[in-house]
Motif scaffolding. Structure first.
Motif, mmCIF file in Angstrom:
data_model
loop_
_atom_site.group_PDB
_atom_site.id
_atom_site.type_symbol
_atom_site.label_atom_id
_atom_site.label_comp_id
_atom_site.label_asym_id
_atom_site.label_seq_id
_atom_site.Cartn_x
_atom_site.Cartn_y
_atom_site.Cartn_z
ATOM 1 N N GLY A 42 46.475 50.026 37.475
ATOM 2 C CA GLY A 42 45.057 49.949 37.586
ATOM 3 C C GLY A 42 44.347 49.825 36.078
ATOM 4 O O GLY A 42 43.228 50.441 35.742
ATOM 5 N N LYS A 43 44.722 49.131 35.184
ATOM 6 C CA LYS A 43 44.336 48.807 33.965
ATOM 7 C C LYS A 43 42.703 48.142 33.840
ATOM 8 O O LYS A 43 41.960 48.681 33.385
ATOM 9 C CB LYS A 43 45.169 47.903 32.953
ATOM 10 C CG LYS A 43 46.395 48.751 32.797
ATOM 11 C CD LYS A 43 47.423 48.189 31.739
ATOM 12 C CE LYS A 43 48.169 46.906 32.369
ATOM 13 N NZ LYS A 43 49.080 47.635 33.219
ATOM 14 N N SER A 44 42.744 47.217 34.832
ATOM 15 C CA SER A 44 41.387 46.477 34.736
ATOM 16 C C SER A 44 40.222 47.452 34.972
ATOM 17 O O SER A 44 39.155 47.151 34.369
ATOM 18 C CB SER A 44 41.313 45.619 35.910
ATOM 19 O OG SER A 44 42.673 45.034 36.191
ATOM 20 N N LEU A 45 40.131 48.479 35.943
ATOM 21 C CA LEU A 45 39.187 49.282 36.131
ATOM 22 C C LEU A 45 38.666 50.147 34.921
ATOM 23 O O LEU A 45 37.494 50.530 34.740
ATOM 24 C CB LEU A 45 39.534 50.235 37.093
ATOM 25 C CG LEU A 45 39.185 50.071 38.537
ATOM 26 C CD1 LEU A 45 39.493 51.301 39.715
ATOM 27 C CD2 LEU A 45 37.835 49.614 38.939
ATOM 28 N N VAL A 135 41.118 44.076 25.236
ATOM 29 C CA VAL A 135 42.172 43.141 25.120
ATOM 30 C C VAL A 135 43.089 43.493 26.132
ATOM 31 O O VAL A 135 43.644 44.637 26.065
ATOM 32 C CB VAL A 135 42.596 43.430 23.752
ATOM 33 C CG1 VAL A 135 43.804 42.430 23.391
ATOM 34 C CG2 VAL A 135 41.553 43.311 22.614
ATOM 35 N N ASP A 136 43.365 42.536 27.144
ATOM 36 C CA ASP A 136 44.217 42.789 28.238
ATOM 37 C C ASP A 136 45.559 42.235 27.856
ATOM 38 O O ASP A 136 45.473 41.280 26.904
ATOM 39 C CB ASP A 136 43.701 42.199 29.477
ATOM 40 C CG ASP A 136 44.215 42.747 30.836
ATOM 41 O OD1 ASP A 136 45.002 43.873 30.459
ATOM 42 O OD2 ASP A 136 43.879 42.122 31.864
ATOM 43 N N GLU A 137 46.497 42.659 28.156
ATOM 44 C CA GLU A 137 47.969 42.102 28.014
ATOM 45 C C GLU A 137 47.971 42.169 26.445
ATOM 46 O O GLU A 137 48.541 41.433 25.756
ATOM 47 C CB GLU A 137 48.191 40.906 28.271
ATOM 48 C CG GLU A 137 47.656 40.474 29.850
ATOM 49 C CD GLU A 137 48.636 41.320 30.829
ATOM 50 O OE1 GLU A 137 50.003 41.460 30.541
ATOM 51 O OE2 GLU A 137 48.249 41.269 31.970
ATOM 52 N N ALA A 138 47.797 43.425 25.883
ATOM 53 C CA ALA A 138 47.523 43.616 24.458
ATOM 54 C C ALA A 138 48.982 43.305 23.720
ATOM 55 O O ALA A 138 49.074 43.207 22.521
ATOM 56 C CB ALA A 138 46.884 44.911 24.129
ATOM 57 N N GLY A 319 54.391 44.655 45.306
ATOM 58 C CA GLY A 319 53.622 46.021 45.765
ATOM 59 C C GLY A 319 52.622 46.675 44.864
ATOM 60 O O GLY A 319 52.267 47.801 44.740
ATOM 61 N N ARG A 320 51.776 45.646 44.171
ATOM 62 C CA ARG A 320 50.672 46.008 43.738
ATOM 63 C C ARG A 320 49.548 46.810 44.307
ATOM 64 O O ARG A 320 48.717 47.467 43.902
ATOM 65 C CB ARG A 320 49.924 45.091 42.689
ATOM 66 C CG ARG A 320 51.125 44.524 41.632
ATOM 67 C CD ARG A 320 50.217 43.593 40.781
ATOM 68 N NE ARG A 320 49.346 43.925 40.006
ATOM 69 C CZ ARG A 320 48.920 43.312 38.812
ATOM 70 N NH1 ARG A 320 49.689 42.217 38.505
ATOM 71 N NH2 ARG A 320 47.995 43.722 38.220
ATOM 72 N N ASP A 321 49.754 46.585 45.558
ATOM 73 C CA ASP A 321 48.812 47.165 46.774
ATOM 74 C C ASP A 321 48.957 48.389 47.143
ATOM 75 O O ASP A 321 48.502 49.089 47.770
ATOM 76 C CB ASP A 321 48.528 46.146 47.851
ATOM 77 C CG ASP A 321 49.693 45.939 48.330
ATOM 78 O OD1 ASP A 321 50.856 46.459 48.171
ATOM 79 O OD2 ASP A 321 49.691 44.905 49.313
#
Ligand code: ADP
Ligand code: MG
Ligand code: ZN
Length: 611
Positions: A42-45, A135-138, A319-321
């Protein structure tokens, strides 16, 4: 609006996950942040919630076009105004985003790192109020990571040239301390709030299998999971082609993805998979960094990857859900050879000095050894992974092939004697040691030219193990090596007798081997890669199936992947709660206000018709 209502209203979640809240708080208080969380954590949040609350724009640097497209689609569906900038856009689309930014229409804008170097873009941004640069996927910034992207190194300069330095937040799933330090230095993060959450993914089941025939094993694994979405990773393009052809011949709707395909086909195939038009994706590791398909229910590795970091990242796309999902590695000793070859012939690092290149290669060989150990261990597999990331864990997880498998101890004294004696006799005959593969050829009675030229077919051990498969023989060799009865001389890669060998050869000492016998595993029929009749998968309840059908219909109507409408976890919660009003529907995890308004009536009607 505060963070809790942003979370509920837009994303439909009632609480933050571990680590998320501290990062959000840090960012909102104006501090830089570094978030290290596993894939699906849950990094995006952590930057999306602040983006809704900070006064200015949030710019998100993200490495892959598919990922951006997906995230923007998901945000739009949740009612958050967002857009992306990348090379796949037409001039009109591009201009529209440009105008949108000028008129402050968006809360978030995603950009590819290369875009930051574009002068027009830099100029546009210099005039904007940018609150947060995420910065995503840093880990792409680190030369020590496996996804190094030179353009990530330009991010710090870019941010320094904005009219005011924004809050900087970096996110990755790669855990090593070295990569973390690289991120902090290269991005020039200032006293960042650092959150490193646990790396365990309890909903993932891990297993390593050593099938005699990989393709039949793969076919039966897929047949046991009808209708489920999954990824099959192969080490090479040619393996992708082979496996993809075989799956389709057996009536399994599969798509393929590797760097040798034209861009257009890659994109189409990825869409087929994302939109569940094809359940299975067969791909090289070119597929998937940052892929956000949350309903992937299995990841099967047809070949062993080069290191455990890569394995965990790829397997972690399952299984990310939050639903139970399987990560299965089909191991064969030949995989080690392939991986070694790929390491020795990797093209990157051409700008490095010879010395640095050498060091890099040695490091990769060490990582390969860790990966190989994972494939051979009889300990808890989750434990082996968490050890590698330096995280504590219970001795036994109960949810991996080794914890659930039944191990049998077999007496292998006789084959061990044959092998050890053959090593000795070849050495006596030639006056020097040879590699394991030549010893195997002698034992299995090969007519290979080298065997004949060296006269090894004259040895009494020639052909002694004619009836033993190559895989079995390898397994014996692995076992002897793990007990120190043989070892490989690292300099010449030759097989030698270890200190204990004499006891087995001359003093009648016994040798045993523990092997995993898995009752659930279906034995493939000899020679025929036919999928074995699949045991029935646990069926969805009638209501859940109906909700899924409705989701599919709405996804088609809106031209988005099904999981963008609602995730499997959300539909499962919906089926369990069976809400009868909009109010009640909003209590379902993953249902925010915008989605409730957009899809609520349709789903409530499905529930009302059935309850
Ligand atoms: P990452 O980028 O860390 O791999 P994502 O940000 O893509 O992970 O999130 C993975 C999944 O977790 C998404 O389906 C998201 O909706 C879900 N998720 C994130 N945060 C929460 C939360 N607080 N409660 C429930 N689900 C969440
Ligand atoms: Mg992510
Ligand atoms: Zn375990």
């Amino acid at each position: 609006m505060d963070k809790a209502s942003a979370l509920r209203q837009y994303f439909g979640h009632s609480s933050f996950r571990p680590g998320q809240e501290r990062l959000v708080d840090g960012i909102l208080s104006g501090r830089d942040a570094l978030g290290i969380m596993p894939t699906g954590g849950g990094k995006s949040l952590c930057y999306q919630v602040p983006a809704l609350l900070l006064p200015g724009l949030t710019l998100v640097v993200s490495p892959l076009i598919s990922l951006m497209k997906d995230q923007v689609a998901a945000l739009t569906a949740a009612g958050v105004p967002a857009a992306f900038f990348n090379s796949s856009q037409t001039l009109e689309e591009y201009q529209e985003v440009f105008r949108g930014i000028r008129s402050r229409a968006y809360r978030l804008v995603y950009v590819a790192p290369e875009r930051l170097e574009n002068p027009r873009f830099a100029q546009l941004m210099a005039q904007q109020d940018v609150s947060l640069l995420a910065v995503d996927e840093a880990h792409c910034i680190s030369q020590w990571g496996q996804d190094f992207r030179p353009s990530y190194l330009k991010i710090a300069d870019f941010s320094a040239n904005l009219c005011r330095r924004p809050i900087m937040a970096a996110f990755t799933a790669t855990a090593t301390a070295r990569v973390q330090e690289d991120i902090v230095t290269q991005l020039a993060l200032q006293r960042p709030v650092r959150v490193v959450t646990g790396f365990d993914r309890p909903n993932l089941f891990f297993d390593v299998q050593r099938p005699r025939h990989k393709l039949s094993a793969l076919l039966s694994l897929i047949a046991q999971r009808p209708g489920k979405s999954g990824i099959v990773y192969c080490a090479t393009r040619s393996a992708v082609e082979r496996v993809w052809t075989a799956l389709n011949e057996h009536g399994i709707p599969a798509a393929r993805y590797h760097a040798g395909l034209p861009e257009e086909e890659r994109r189409a195939n990825q869409d087929d998979f994302q939109f569940d038009r094809r359940a299975v994706m067969v791909a090289t590791n070119a597929f998937g960094m940052g892929i956000d398909k949350s309903n992937v229910s299995f990841v099967i590795h047809y070949n062993m990857p080069k290191n455990l970091e890569a394995y965990y990242q790829e397997a972690g796309r399952a299984g990310r859900d939050g639903e139970a999902a399987d990560c299965i590695l089909l191991y064969s000793p030949g995989d080690v050879t392939t991986a070694r070859y790929l390491i020795d012939h990797s093209a990157d690092g051409s700008e490095l000095t010879q010395e640095a290149h050498h060091a890099l290669r040695r490091m990769e060989q060490d990582r390969l050894a860790v990966m190989t150990d994972y494939c051979k261990t009889d300990r808890c597999l989750r434990g082996a992974i968490l050890d590698h990331f330096g995280q504590d864990h219970a001795d036994s997880c109960g949810n991996c092939g080794n914890c659930q498998g039944i191990f049998e101890e077999a007496d292998i004294t006789v084959p061990a004697q044959m092998i050890l004696s053959c090593v000795k006799r070849v050495r006596d005959r030639l006056g020097y040691h040879v590699g394991a593969s030549l010893v195997s050829q002698v034992l299995r009675g090969s007519k290979n030219r080298r065997v004949l030229e060296l006269g090894l077919d004259q040895l009494p051990t020639y052909g002694l193990m004619r009836d033993t498969s190559q895989e079995q023989l390898r397994a014996y060799l692995d076992c002897l090596s793990s007990q120190g009865l043989v070892f490989t001389d690292p300099e010449h890669a030759t097989l030698r007798l270890g200190p204990g060998a004499g006891g087995v050869l001359f003093r009648g000492e016994r040798v045993t081997m523990t092997a995993k016998v898995r009752p659930a595993q279906v034995k493939p029929a000899k020679n025929a890669p036919e999928p074995v009749a699949a045991p029935a998968a646990p069926a969805d309840s009638e209501l859940l199936s109906a909700l899924k059908a409705e989701r599919a219909r709405l996804a088609r109507r809106d031209g988005v992947p099904a999981y963008i409408v609602f995730s499997n976890a959300t539909l499962a919660d919906m089926a369990a709660k069976a809400p009868d009003s909009l109010e009640a529907l909003l209590q379902v995890s993953g249902v925010g206000e915008v989605k409730a308004a957009r899809y609520g009536e349709e789903f409530l009607a499905v529930i009302a018709a059935r309850c």
